[in-house]
Design a protein around this motif. Structure first.
Motif, PDB file in Angstrom:
ATOM      1  N   LEU A   1       0.837  -1.206   0.000  1.00 27.88           N
ATOM      2  CA  LEU A   1       0.000   0.000   0.000  1.00 27.88           C
ATOM      3  C   LEU A   1       0.875   1.261   0.000  1.00 27.88           C
ATOM      4  O   LEU A   1       0.518   2.269  -0.605  1.00 27.88           O
ATOM      5  CB  LEU A   1      -0.942   0.002   1.211  1.00 27.88           C
ATOM      6  CG  LEU A   1      -1.947   1.172   1.300  1.00 27.88           C
ATOM      7  CD1 LEU A   1      -2.840   1.222   0.063  1.00 27.88           C
ATOM      8  CD2 LEU A   1      -2.815   1.038   2.545  1.00 27.88           C
TER       9      LEU A   1
ATOM     10  N   VAL B   1      -8.213   1.054   8.193  1.00 31.38           N
ATOM     11  CA  VAL B   1      -8.616  -0.350   7.985  1.00 31.38           C
ATOM     12  C   VAL B   1      -8.825  -1.023   9.338  1.00 31.38           C
ATOM     13  O   VAL B   1      -9.808  -1.741   9.543  1.00 31.38           O
ATOM     14  CB  VAL B   1      -7.570  -1.112   7.130  1.00 31.38           C
ATOM     15  CG1 VAL B   1      -7.902  -2.594   7.049  1.00 31.38           C
ATOM     16  CG2 VAL B   1      -7.480  -0.502   5.725  1.00 31.38           C
TER      17      VAL B   1
ATOM     18  N   TYR C   1      -8.888  -2.750   3.021  1.00 30.93           N
ATOM     19  CA  TYR C   1      -7.586  -2.740   2.355  1.00 30.93           C
ATOM     20  C   TYR C   1      -7.802  -2.924   0.852  1.00 30.93           C
ATOM     21  O   TYR C   1      -8.512  -3.841   0.440  1.00 30.93           O
ATOM     22  CB  TYR C   1      -6.705  -3.869   2.919  1.00 30.93           C
ATOM     23  CG  TYR C   1      -5.235  -3.670   2.654  1.00 30.93           C
ATOM     24  CD1 TYR C   1      -4.405  -3.116   3.614  1.00 30.93           C
ATOM     25  CD2 TYR C   1      -4.685  -4.020   1.425  1.00 30.93           C
ATOM     26  CE1 TYR C   1      -3.055  -2.919   3.379  1.00 30.93           C
ATOM     27  CE2 TYR C   1      -3.332  -3.816   1.168  1.00 30.93           C
ATOM     28  CZ  TYR C   1      -2.524  -3.266   2.154  1.00 30.93           C
ATOM     29  OH  TYR C   1      -1.188  -3.063   1.907  1.00 30.93           O
TER      30      TYR C   1
ATOM     31  N   GLN D   1       1.018  -6.908   3.507  1.00 32.28           N
ATOM     32  CA  GLN D   1      -0.016  -5.914   3.779  1.00 32.28           C
ATOM     33  C   GLN D   1      -0.065  -5.649   5.277  1.00 32.28           C
ATOM     34  O   GLN D   1      -0.260  -6.569   6.064  1.00 32.28           O
ATOM     35  CB  GLN D   1      -1.377  -6.421   3.314  1.00 32.28           C
ATOM     36  CG  GLN D   1      -1.448  -6.659   1.823  1.00 32.28           C
ATOM     37  CD  GLN D   1      -2.830  -7.126   1.366  1.00 32.28           C
ATOM     38  OE1 GLN D   1      -3.763  -7.236   2.148  1.00 32.28           O
ATOM     39  NE2 GLN D   1      -2.944  -7.407   0.085  1.00 32.28           N
TER      40      GLN D   1
ATOM     41  N   ASP E   1      -2.175  -3.360   7.827  1.00 32.77           N
ATOM     42  CA  ASP E   1      -3.376  -2.524   7.856  1.00 32.77           C
ATOM     43  C   ASP E   1      -3.113  -1.164   8.471  1.00 32.77           C
ATOM     44  O   ASP E   1      -2.653  -1.071   9.611  1.00 32.77           O
ATOM     45  CB  ASP E   1      -4.494  -3.214   8.659  1.00 32.77           C
ATOM     46  CG  ASP E   1      -5.053  -4.432   7.947  1.00 32.77           C
ATOM     47  OD1 ASP E   1      -4.777  -4.587   6.730  1.00 32.77           O
ATOM     48  OD2 ASP E   1      -5.759  -5.220   8.588  1.00 32.77           O
TER      49      ASP E   1
END
Length: 192
Positions: free
Chosen positions: A79, A106, A113, A100, A102
């Motif tokens: 991200l 999120v 996500y 990933q 969060d």
């Protein structure tokens, strides 16, 4: 006279981006470049977004990289690579961990996500080299060696011989972590 090249190292606080930028800066200095490395921006202690700039060339005036100037974005979390995408220059390269983590929206349930970020970035015209660095770091012997897995992958895009990278690793990594970090670098470098 060589034009200045720009590398952004992005991630989440505590992931090892400082060692990655220090190692890269050291390596580039030993190769005769003028190098500017900016310190971390962001909430590095609290799992917030962190950015480090590494700029090198014949003469580098400022350590700051503006939108559309990054030749490389090296990302510890996918991200974060998407978040900093506007900084990638046309034809630039993203090297990213697929992990990933969060972010707060999120965690609180305010957002979900985003799915298929690598595909979305490719769709936006970016060259994306994405891989599971956490698994490779664990295989090397320490999940914290993600930074060296990423640098191993990044080494594909440079013409420096392996011994130059190995010297930089030896100069920047404490002796007791050397073997694990060398393994992590090799796993990133040699991944298909």
């Amino acid at each position: 006279m060589m034009e200045t090249k720009n590398i952004m190292i992005v991630g989440v606080g505590g992931q090892g981006s400082l060692l990655a930028s220090k190692l890269l800066g050291h390596l580039l200095l030993t190769q005769g470049y003028d190098v500017k490395v900016s310190e971390v921006h962001g909430m590095s202690q609290r799992g917030g977004s962190v950015v480090t700039y590494v700029r090198y060339g014949s003469h580098v005036a400022s350590p700051v990289i503006d939108e559309g100037e990054a030749d490389f974005i090296v990302s510890f979390e996918i991200l974060e690579s998407a978040r900093w995408l506007p900084y990638l220059k046309e034809g630039g390269q993203i090297v990213t961990n697929t992990q990933q983590i969060d972010p707060m929206p999120v965690i609180t349930g305010a957002m979900s996500y985003p799915a298929d970020l690598a595909g979305k970035m490719r769709g936006a015209g970016a060259k994306v080299d994405a891989m599971d660095c956490v698994t490779l770091a664990r295989e090397a012997g320490n999940v914290k060696a993600v930074n060296l897995v990423l640098l191993g992958r990044l080494s594909h895009y440079f013409d420096f011989p392996d011994e130059v990278w190995q010297e930089a690793i030896k100069a920047c990594v404490p002796e007791k972590f050397l073997e694990v970090n060398r393994k992590a670098f090799a796993l990133g470098k040699n991944r298909g």
